[in-house]
Enzyme design. Structure first.
Site, PDB file in Angstrom:
ATOM      1  N   HIS A   1     -26.096-134.067 -50.260  1.00 10.41           N
ATOM      2  CA  HIS A   1     -26.484-135.041 -51.272  1.00 10.41           C
ATOM      3  C   HIS A   1     -25.794-134.708 -52.605  1.00 10.41           C
ATOM      4  O   HIS A   1     -25.717-133.559 -53.002  1.00 10.41           O
ATOM      5  CB  HIS A   1     -27.998-135.009 -51.456  1.00 10.41           C
ATOM      6  CG  HIS A   1     -28.539-136.212 -52.154  1.00 10.41           C
ATOM      7  ND1 HIS A   1     -28.811-137.388 -51.498  1.00 10.41           N
ATOM      8  CD2 HIS A   1     -28.842-136.428 -53.457  1.00 10.41           C
ATOM      9  CE1 HIS A   1     -29.273-138.280 -52.364  1.00 10.41           C
ATOM     10  NE2 HIS A   1     -29.301-137.716 -53.562  1.00 10.41           N
TER      11      HIS A   1
ATOM     12  N   SER B   1     -27.870-142.652 -54.113  1.00 14.23           N
ATOM     13  CA  SER B   1     -29.196-142.061 -54.082  1.00 14.23           C
ATOM     14  C   SER B   1     -30.244-143.078 -54.526  1.00 14.23           C
ATOM     15  O   SER B   1     -30.394-144.123 -53.903  1.00 14.23           O
ATOM     16  CB  SER B   1     -29.209-140.800 -54.952  1.00 14.23           C
ATOM     17  OG  SER B   1     -30.362-140.032 -54.723  1.00 14.23           O
TER      18      SER B   1
ATOM     19  N   ASP C   1     -28.593-133.884 -45.326  1.00 15.46           N
ATOM     20  CA  ASP C   1     -29.374-134.560 -46.357  1.00 15.46           C
ATOM     21  C   ASP C   1     -30.616-135.139 -45.686  1.00 15.46           C
ATOM     22  O   ASP C   1     -30.504-135.826 -44.668  1.00 15.46           O
ATOM     23  CB  ASP C   1     -28.523-135.684 -46.957  1.00 15.46           C
ATOM     24  CG  ASP C   1     -29.194-136.433 -48.105  1.00 15.46           C
ATOM     25  OD1 ASP C   1     -30.413-136.285 -48.300  1.00 15.46           O
ATOM     26  OD2 ASP C   1     -28.488-137.192 -48.798  1.00 15.46           O
TER      27      ASP C   1
END
Length: 307
Positions: free
Chosen positions: A273, A149, A243
């Site tokens: 995610h 991320s 996502d």
């Protein structure tokens, strides 16, 4: 988007378990409360350390790090945690880093970079780069850059900033990274209301680390803002299909390949995610984590596993 057609029962169970700790309206909380619930969630999913893995906390260039080791090795993975540049730290991804160490046999250095909003860009990038530079100065062997991320963003930003300065960065593995793609098209719209991360979440976290307007030409903020994608280390981007950040991986792969570099994009079907926390309960996530660790193993031994 009808996610019942994409997401299987195991993944839905993981989503519901996550939302019990970290509800969908968390970005409306104060930063202190966001950090409290995120920490509680991460502890709930904590898997412990594999046998034989030890960890030590220290400072590298003034940046707090946690160093994981299992056996004598010359290769080091420098890991940058996710959390939107606002939450997370050494504890949030503690077991993930321990398992990477165990599965690869490599040393892992997890970077506790400064967080927004107390610290604005480029503070987190500066800490990521400082950590990488000190690992290179401290250890003799090759290194790999890895993160999930927000941490995937930092890993790639460091790769861009340090290309041409060393031949010891053997690769980068980016896990559902946010790389600065166009938020007005593609997966940002198709998956704007995806479980566990929405487009609004992405925009909120992006603004939290800024003083003013988002830059349009700063690859230390987002690697897709660069104009030159040549000379980067072999790159593997592993995205989650469900996502809003998914297309960032495809666009980044295409940019590197267009510059004659090695890059592969893997868009994991039906995953969301944050699925690293589901690696022991969701078969799709388990398979992806195995793919990630085997890729790190290959890259750390100067092998490109995608020919």
């Amino acid at each position: 988007m009808n996610y019942d057609d994409l997401i299987d029962t195991e993944t839905w169970a993981f989503i519901r378990a996550t939302e019990r700790f970290y509800p969908v309206d968390t970005i409306g909380f104060t930063v202190a409360e966001q950090r409290r619930v995120y920490k509680k969630m991460c502890r709930a999913f904590f898997q412990g350390y594999p046998a034989g893995v030890a960890a030590t906390d220290t400072l590298i260039g003034g940046v707090p790090v946690r160093i994981y080791s299992k056996a004598a090795t010359e290769t080091t993975v420098v890991y940058f945690h996710g959390g939107g540049f606002v939450v997370g730290g050494l504890d949030s991804h503690d077991d993930v880093c321990a398992e990477i160490c165990d599965r690869t046999g490599f040393k892992v250095v997890s970077c506790d970079y400064r967080l927004a909003p107390e610290f604005k860009h480029p503070a987190m990038f500066d800490d990521a780069k400082t950590t990488t530079e000190h690992v290179l100065a401290t250890y003799k062997g090759p290194i790999l850059l890895c993160g999930d991320s927000a941490g995937g963003n930092l890993a790639a930003c460091v790769a861009h900033a340090m290309r041409g300065t060393t031949d010891r960065i053997l690769g980068q593995v980016l896990i559902y990274p946010g790389l600065g793609g166009n938020t007005e098209r593609g997966s940002y719209l198709t998956h704007a209301e995806a479980p566990l991360l929405s487009r609004d979440d992405v925009l909120f976290y992006s603004q939290m680390r800024l003083n003013g307007v988002e830059p349009s030409d700063d690859p230390t903020f987002a690697p897709l803002l660069d104009t030159d994608f040549s000379g980067l280390p072999p790159t593997v981007i592993v995205s989650a299909e469900c996502d809003p950040l998914s297309d960032d991986g495809r666009v980044y792969r295409d940019a590197i390949q267009a510059a004659n570099g090695r890059a592969v994009w893997i868009n994991e079907p039906g995953l969301v995610h944050g699925y690293l926390r589901a690696r022991t309960t969701v078969q799709r996530a388990k398979t992806s984590f195995e793919r990630i660790t085997s890729t790190l193993t290959d890259l750390g031994q100067a092998r490109w596993p995608f020919d």
